[in-house]
Design a protein around this motif. Structure first.
Motif, short mmCIF file in Angstrom:
data_model
loop_
_atom_site.label_atom_id
_atom_site.label_comp_id
_atom_site.label_asym_id
_atom_site.label_seq_id
_atom_site.Cartn_x
_atom_site.Cartn_y
_atom_site.Cartn_z
N VAL A 319 0.82 -1.22 0.00
CA VAL A 319 0.00 0.00 0.00
C VAL A 319 0.85 1.27 0.00
O VAL A 319 0.30 2.37 -0.08
CB VAL A 319 -0.96 0.04 1.21
N GLY A 320 2.17 1.14 0.06
CA GLY A 320 2.97 2.34 0.06
C GLY A 320 4.44 2.01 0.12
O GLY A 320 4.82 0.83 0.22
N GLY A 322 8.18 3.62 1.84
CA GLY A 322 8.95 4.60 2.59
C GLY A 322 8.31 5.01 3.91
O GLY A 322 7.09 5.06 4.03
N LEU A 323 9.16 5.32 4.88
CA LEU A 323 8.66 5.70 6.21
C LEU A 323 7.81 6.96 6.14
O LEU A 323 6.82 7.10 6.87
CB LEU A 323 9.84 5.95 7.16
N GLU A 324 8.17 7.89 5.24
CA GLU A 324 7.40 9.15 5.16
C GLU A 324 5.96 8.89 4.76
O GLU A 324 5.05 9.58 5.18
CB GLU A 324 8.05 10.11 4.14
N GLU A 325 5.76 7.85 3.92
CA GLU A 325 4.40 7.59 3.44
C GLU A 325 3.56 6.79 4.45
O GLU A 325 2.33 6.79 4.39
CB GLU A 325 4.47 6.81 2.10
N LEU A 326 4.23 6.12 5.37
CA LEU A 326 3.53 5.20 6.28
C LEU A 326 2.33 5.84 7.00
O LEU A 326 1.24 5.26 7.00
CB LEU A 326 4.53 4.61 7.27
N PRO A 327 2.47 7.03 7.59
CA PRO A 327 1.31 7.59 8.31
C PRO A 327 0.10 7.81 7.41
O PRO A 327 -1.04 7.78 7.88
CB PRO A 327 1.85 8.93 8.83
N ASN A 328 0.33 8.01 6.11
CA ASN A 328 -0.79 8.28 5.19
C ASN A 328 -1.53 7.00 4.80
O ASN A 328 -2.66 7.08 4.31
CB ASN A 328 -0.28 8.94 3.90
N VAL A 329 -0.89 5.84 4.96
CA VAL A 329 -1.52 4.60 4.49
C VAL A 329 -1.81 3.60 5.61
O VAL A 329 -2.45 2.58 5.38
CB VAL A 329 -0.63 3.91 3.40
N LEU A 330 -1.36 3.92 6.82
CA LEU A 330 -1.54 2.96 7.92
C LEU A 330 -3.01 2.59 8.14
O LEU A 330 -3.33 1.43 8.44
CB LEU A 330 -0.92 3.52 9.21
N LYS A 340 -3.58 -9.02 3.52
CA LYS A 340 -2.62 -8.42 4.45
C LYS A 340 -2.02 -7.22 3.75
O LYS A 340 -1.61 -7.33 2.58
CB LYS A 340 -1.54 -9.45 4.80
N VAL A 341 -1.96 -6.08 4.42
CA VAL A 341 -1.37 -4.91 3.78
C VAL A 341 0.02 -4.63 4.35
O VAL A 341 0.26 -4.75 5.55
CB VAL A 341 -2.27 -3.66 3.88
N VAL A 342 0.93 -4.28 3.44
CA VAL A 342 2.33 -4.05 3.82
C VAL A 342 2.84 -2.79 3.13
O VAL A 342 2.27 -2.32 2.14
CB VAL A 342 3.24 -5.25 3.45
N LEU A 343 3.96 -2.29 3.65
CA LEU A 343 4.63 -1.12 3.07
C LEU A 343 6.08 -1.54 2.81
O LEU A 343 6.67 -2.23 3.63
CB LEU A 343 4.57 0.03 4.07
N THR A 344 6.63 -1.11 1.67
CA THR A 344 8.02 -1.45 1.38
C THR A 344 8.93 -0.29 1.79
O THR A 344 8.50 0.86 1.87
CB THR A 344 8.22 -1.77 -0.11
N LEU A 345 10.19 -0.62 2.03
CA LEU A 345 11.16 0.43 2.39
C LEU A 345 12.28 0.44 1.36
O LEU A 345 12.69 -0.62 0.89
CB LEU A 345 11.77 0.13 3.76
#
Ligand code: NAP
Length: 345
Positions: A319-320, A322-330, A340-345
């Motif tokens: 769903v996103g 980078g750490l900067e994007e995390l708050p917008n997609v959490l 299951k939703v995940v974010l890549t770094l």
């Protein structure tokens, strides 16, 4: 401090947010820990409960997040089975949660080896990140709460109990529910396993091992389950993965009066009222420390997935980035349906 000596972490400044990215020194390693350069952060409802309600949080700012996967950069002095370059997935921020280094929402995290599994060769890192918490929670519910042995985890032992004659899993399309269905099916090929989910997930849950799946949104859900239970007598026990009993308050009517009448709930923070005469138990992943061999649970995932005994329970969606994007997609984790939703770094 030179940039190479620091690492980025996403701190939740106070209960409710906001978040900010902060550069801090790389964490020191305890002898049994490894330093992971994270590549994937998996989201869990626990993350938003901690952000919004402060559950389990003693101080802010805090690095939240409990699931992730990445590449090992360094190992502690007593680590033997893992080495730099290994890809691993794990339950982050458990032992580490009370210290500044915190959980999964950061570039690098120090994690003890019993919270980690080497990435199985037959799945990708995003899928691997989705595995540990659901797996350990389902194992704890089955083995520690219900005393049902899982023969493919011979070292994981609680008090020996009775194998049920049938099981109902509420929330079959949750990650914990999908894990529990397949664990019970692998262990007990002829066990009647009923589950609830919305209709679109029924085929997948049957594929994972459910005998019958019922739509929990149906106005006749209790009667539907009873009709599909062995001999229409009701089920022996219930595993509630999503606090479904809090809204479906008559669900215990599906328990067979001649059965063991047990109700094992996953600890969600939402109390589930259970009628008198029903044995009510609540379990979380931390119960792994109450069981003999509990520290073997997460590391065992590698072999179980590679040999096909255990499958990635649900599809994984990125769903996103980078750490900067995390708050917008959490907040996507609040509306997941059978994924299951995940974010890549
Ligand atoms: N204590 C611990 O150690 C621990 C560890 C892990 C998780 N948890 C908690 O356990 C719960 C489950 O976690 P999870 O990650 O497995 O959940 P999840 O995957 O986020 O659950 C989402 C699923 O729940 C299903 N669902 C919601 N309400 C339902 C109901 N009334 N009946 C049947 N299904 C329903 C939805 O089904 P449909 O899409 O089919 O509608 C959706 O697919 C969460 O509250 C989490 O915080 C606790």
């Amino acid at each position: 401090m030179a940039l190479g000596e620091t690492t980025a972490q996403l701190q939740c400044v106070q209960q409710g947010g906001p978040f900010k990215v902060v550069h801090v020194p790389k964490p020191p390693l305890a002898p049994d820990e490894v330093l992971i350069r994270q590549r994937v952060i998996a989201f869990n409802l626990v993350d938003v409960k901690q952000r919004d309600l402060g559950i389990g949080i003693s101080h802010w700012p805090r690095v939240l997040g409990i699931e992730g996967a990445g590449v090992i950069e360094a190992v502690g002095s007593s680590v033997r089975d893992l080495e730099p370059g290994d890809e691993v997935a794990g339950w982050h921020g458990s032992g580490a949660h009370e210290i500044i280094w915190g959980g999964a929402f950061q570039e690098r995290v120090a994690v003890a080896t019993h919270f980690l599994a080497k990435k199985p060769k037959n799945i990708n890192l995003e899928e691997a990140a989705s595995l540990p918490i659901a797996f350990v929670t389902a194992v704890c519910t089955i083995v520690d709460s219900l005393k049902i042995p899982l023969p493919f985890l011979p070292k994981v032992i609680s008090t020996e109990g009775q194998v049920p004659s049938s099981v109902l899993i509420l929330g079959g399309s949750s990650t914990v529910g999908a894990a529990a269905i397949q664990l019970l099916r692998r262990a007990y090929p002829s066990l009647p396993i009923l589950a609830t989910s919305s209709a679109k997930h029924h085929a997948r849950l049957v594929d994972l091992g459910a005998t019958h799946v019922v739509d929990y949104k149906s106005s006749t859900v209790v009667a539907d389950i009873a009709a599909l239970s062995p001999g229409a007598a009701g089920v022996d026990l219930i595993i509630d993965c999503v606090s479904a009993g809090a809204s479906q308050t008559d669900i215990c009517d599906v328990l067979d009066p001649a059965g063991s009448k047990r109700y094992a709930a996953v600890l969600t923070g939402v109390p589930v009222p259970v009628p008198e005469g029903v044995d009510h138990m609540v379990t979380g992943a931390l119960s792994m420390f109450d069981m003999k061999g509990g520290k073997e649970i997460i590391p065992s995932l590698t072999k179980l997935v590679e040999e096909g005994t255990y499958k990635v329970p649900l599809p994984v969606r990125v769903v996103g980035h980078g750490l900067e994007e995390l708050p917008n997609v959490l907040d996507e984790v609040k509306t997941v349906s059978g994924e299951k939703v995940v974010l890549t770094l």
